[in-house]
Design an enzyme around this catalytic site. Structure first.
Site, PDB file in Angstrom:
ATOM      1  N   GLY A 266       0.855  -1.101   0.040  1.00 42.60           N
ATOM      2  CA  GLY A 266      -0.126   0.110  -0.097  1.00 42.60           C
ATOM      3  C   GLY A 266       0.593   1.233   0.035  1.00 42.60           C
ATOM      4  O   GLY A 266       2.016   1.265   0.209  1.00 42.60           O
ATOM      5  N   GLY A 268       2.390   5.206   1.310  1.00 43.68           N
ATOM      6  CA  GLY A 268       2.663   5.677   2.544  1.00 43.68           C
ATOM      7  C   GLY A 268       4.059   5.194   2.870  1.00 43.68           C
ATOM      8  O   GLY A 268       4.837   4.133   2.594  1.00 43.68           O
ATOM      9  N   SER A 269       4.622   5.718   3.906  1.00 43.20           N
ATOM     10  CA  SER A 269       6.006   5.715   4.585  1.00 43.20           C
ATOM     11  C   SER A 269       6.108   4.347   5.132  1.00 43.20           C
ATOM     12  O   SER A 269       7.153   3.871   4.906  1.00 43.20           O
ATOM     13  CB  SER A 269       6.278   6.671   5.702  1.00 43.20           C
ATOM     14  OG  SER A 269       6.054   7.804   4.844  1.00 43.20           O
ATOM     15  N   VAL A 270       5.109   3.853   6.049  1.00 41.64           N
ATOM     16  CA  VAL A 270       5.405   2.695   6.728  1.00 41.64           C
ATOM     17  C   VAL A 270       5.476   1.238   5.737  1.00 41.64           C
ATOM     18  O   VAL A 270       6.348   0.295   5.996  1.00 41.64           O
ATOM     19  CB  VAL A 270       3.943   2.304   7.760  1.00 41.64           C
ATOM     20  CG1 VAL A 270       4.224   1.072   8.361  1.00 41.64           C
ATOM     21  CG2 VAL A 270       4.227   3.652   8.779  1.00 41.64           C
ATOM     22  N   GLU A 291      -0.791  -1.477  -6.601  1.00 38.80           N
ATOM     23  CA  GLU A 291      -1.060  -0.264  -7.207  1.00 38.80           C
ATOM     24  C   GLU A 291      -0.075   0.817  -7.645  1.00 38.80           C
ATOM     25  O   GLU A 291       0.101   1.034  -8.612  1.00 38.80           O
ATOM     26  CB  GLU A 291      -2.107   0.367  -5.949  1.00 38.80           C
ATOM     27  CG  GLU A 291      -3.258  -0.446  -5.600  1.00 38.80           C
ATOM     28  CD  GLU A 291      -3.698   0.220  -4.435  1.00 38.80           C
ATOM     29  OE1 GLU A 291      -4.901   0.507  -4.174  1.00 38.80           O
ATOM     30  OE2 GLU A 291      -2.913   0.653  -3.523  1.00 38.80           O
ATOM     31  N   ASN A 381      -7.685   9.347   5.310  1.00 39.16           N
ATOM     32  CA  ASN A 381      -7.505   9.443   3.730  1.00 39.16           C
ATOM     33  C   ASN A 381      -8.807   8.751   2.913  1.00 39.16           C
ATOM     34  O   ASN A 381      -9.139   9.123   1.980  1.00 39.16           O
ATOM     35  CB  ASN A 381      -6.162   8.830   3.413  1.00 39.16           C
ATOM     36  CG  ASN A 381      -5.109   9.602   3.942  1.00 39.16           C
ATOM     37  OD1 ASN A 381      -5.376  10.744   4.124  1.00 39.16           O
ATOM     38  ND2 ASN A 381      -3.962   9.047   4.124  1.00 39.16           N
ATOM     39  N   GLY A 385      -6.994   0.988  -1.821  1.00 35.37           N
ATOM     40  CA  GLY A 385      -7.063  -0.391  -2.424  1.00 35.37           C
ATOM     41  C   GLY A 385      -7.046  -1.552  -1.452  1.00 35.37           C
ATOM     42  O   GLY A 385      -7.014  -2.672  -1.886  1.00 35.37           O
TER      43      GLY A 385
END
Length: 503
Positions: A266, A268-270, A291, A381, A385
């Site tokens: 997914g 994002g930073s993590v 994605e 947010n 997905g």
């Protein structure tokens, strides 16, 4: 300008070049716009800003804005500030838009990212009046070549009454040939999607349209906004190590090979940091079916760890963007960009047997996951997905740090304040504390595992105290409903979830 016009190979379309201001004047109150863009990549840039300028000049109008996912170039921010939104879907990630949305200034429809296209085909949501699509160029036969994302651009173009194309000269023409545009067709009439491995090409290299639908063409010269991910830190590196230990164990037990299975991560930073941890692993010849292709994917390609990556957008930090697009031919044969309904399609996710890694806001002691709402009320947010992948992946993995706000918030709670992914769709939970494999476990079997291996030590005793209290109530999934959300309510009143010491 002659060089710009060379990107329009269809001779009959060269006379449709207009300014962004002229194109913006075509947008009327109540229209539904389908804008290209997916996680700050391949978004249209000129027309949205021209629309906001119209609003500043006291032209009153409101529009519905559909996209692939979040937009860059501060577009979501300025749309929210201008007050021109009536409805927005299916995903956003801008603080200003988030604030206005949670205040109820406009409607936000949080959708699984694979669902928007199906709803448009079924005519169950507003149809697209104008599709606005960023492109590298237009071919001789009128095919639109997308830039750094595909997102929902194909279905928007198919569905729209009219199309406006933004040809962005800042986007490298080397992107030509990396896209694979496939439309499954209407439900009830479609054939199986003929994709059996990430590197398959099953569609066209651009968006086929009737040139008569293209009302105008705008020239722009502006790079995508860089992603705002931060480098891996000590905790995300620990999470990556726990995940790698789990995957090594799966290989040892013969459930996976050293090339694992196609990987999804997914945004994002993590999630990016956890993915980045694969660089130090022994896994090889990895493939990605995801994605968003973030920095870590290209680092893995450079290291020879990933042999092919399929996605629907390329979203990179500024330095990585300059590196990748400055030498894009180096990567081109190892990449493909698809519509998000294909990158996120349940049929393909299940067929390929993906390992899916997504980020959670909070998890509870039974394995339910909240990925969207802060304290059950305020949208962050959107689900993105993650639901598409979690429900259908071979391994649905959710990652998060065990605490937030310097320990004032526990990410492991008695009961999540909003459920996006039920316990039925979650296989593995990972924090910097460890991982919990929930496969095949009944609710009561999961509790101790999650608390022991995922919760932060400062919260473990309180979580077990809650569970013991819940056990007195009984039930297949024991809960004490009077106490279930007490951690969240205490945080609202006291600013911390930590047990309060009374004197």
């Amino acid at each position: 300008m002659e060089q710009a016009y060379s990107r329009i190979e269809h001779q009959g379309l060269k006379d449709r070049v207009v300014s962004a201001e002229v194109a913006a004047s075509w947008i009327q109150d109540g229209m539904t716009l389908g804008l290209s863009g997916f996680t700050r990549a391949g978004d249209v840039k000129a027309l949205p800003h021209a629309l906001v300028e119209r609003a500043k000049n006291e032209v009153t109008f409101k529009v519905d804005v559909f996209t692939g996912a979040s937009l860059g170039s501060d577009i979501d921010k300025i749309f929210a500030e201008a007050g021109i939104l009536r409805k927005r879907l299916p995903f956003q990630a801008d603080p200003t838009m988030r604030k206005k949305m949670n205040e109820g200034e406009f409607h936000f429809v949080d959708q699984h990212l694979s669902h928007t296209s199906e709803m448009l085909r079924a005519n169950t949501i507003e149809q697209i009046d104008v599709a606005v699509i960023e492109a590298v160029g237009i071919t001789e036969d009128g095919m639109i070549i997308p830039t750094t994302s595909v997102g929902n651009s194909l279905i928007f173009a198919e569905n729209a009454k009219e199309i406006i194309v933004e040809i962005n000269q800042a986007q490298t023409e080397s992107l030509k040939g990396v896209h694979d545009l496939y439309s499954p067709g209407k439900q009830g009439e479609r054939q199986p999607i003929p994709l059996t491995k990430p590197e398959d090409s099953i569609g066209t290299k651009g968006i086929p349209v009737n040139p008569d639908k293209i009302k105008g063409i705008i020239f722009t010269n502006q790079p995508d906004s860089p992603s705002n991910i931060v480098p891996p830190d000590a905790e995300t590196k620990m999470m990556a190590n726990h995940l790698i230990d789990f995957l090594k164990n799966e290989v040892k037990k013969g459930r996976l090979s050293k090339s694992l299975a196609p990987l999804q991560s997914g945004i994002g930073s993590v999630a990016n940091a956890v993915f980045h941890g694969l660089l130090e692993s022994d896994f090889e010849d990895l493939k990605v079916y995801s994605e968003v292709l973030q920095d870590a994917v290209f680092d893995l390609i450079d290291a020879g760890k990933v042999s092919f990556a399929s996605g629907c957008s390329i979203t990179l930090s500024e330095d990585k963007m300059n590196e990748v697009f400055g030498h894009f031919d180096r990567y081109k044969d190892q990449l493909v960009l698809r519509p998000q309904e294909i990158s996120n399609h349940p049929e393909i996710i299940r067929r390929l047997g993906l390992i899916s890694i997504n980020t959670a806001l909070e998890m509870d002691i039974y394995g339910n996951v909240n990925s969207t709402h802060v304290r059950g009320t305020n949208m962050m947010n959107g689900i993105g997905g993650s639901g598409d992948f979690a429900r259908n992946a071979r391994l649905a993995i959710f990652v998060t740090k065990s605490i937030a706000k310097d320990g004032k918030i526990s990410s492991i709670v008695p009961f999540v304040s909003h459920v996006d992914h039920t316990e039925h769709d979650v296989d593995i939970l990972v924090t910097e504390q460890g991982y919990a494999d929930l496969r095949g476990l009944a609710p009561r079997q999961r509790v101790e595992l999650i608390i022991k291996h995922c919760a932060h030590p400062m919260y473990r005793e309180a979580l077990m105290d809650y569970y013991q209290s819940a056990l007195e109530k009984g039930g297949h999934t024991p809960h004490d409903l009077e106490k279930a959300f007490s951690w969240h309510s205490q945080y609202e009143k006291e600013g911390t979830m930590q047990p309060l010491v009374t004197v």
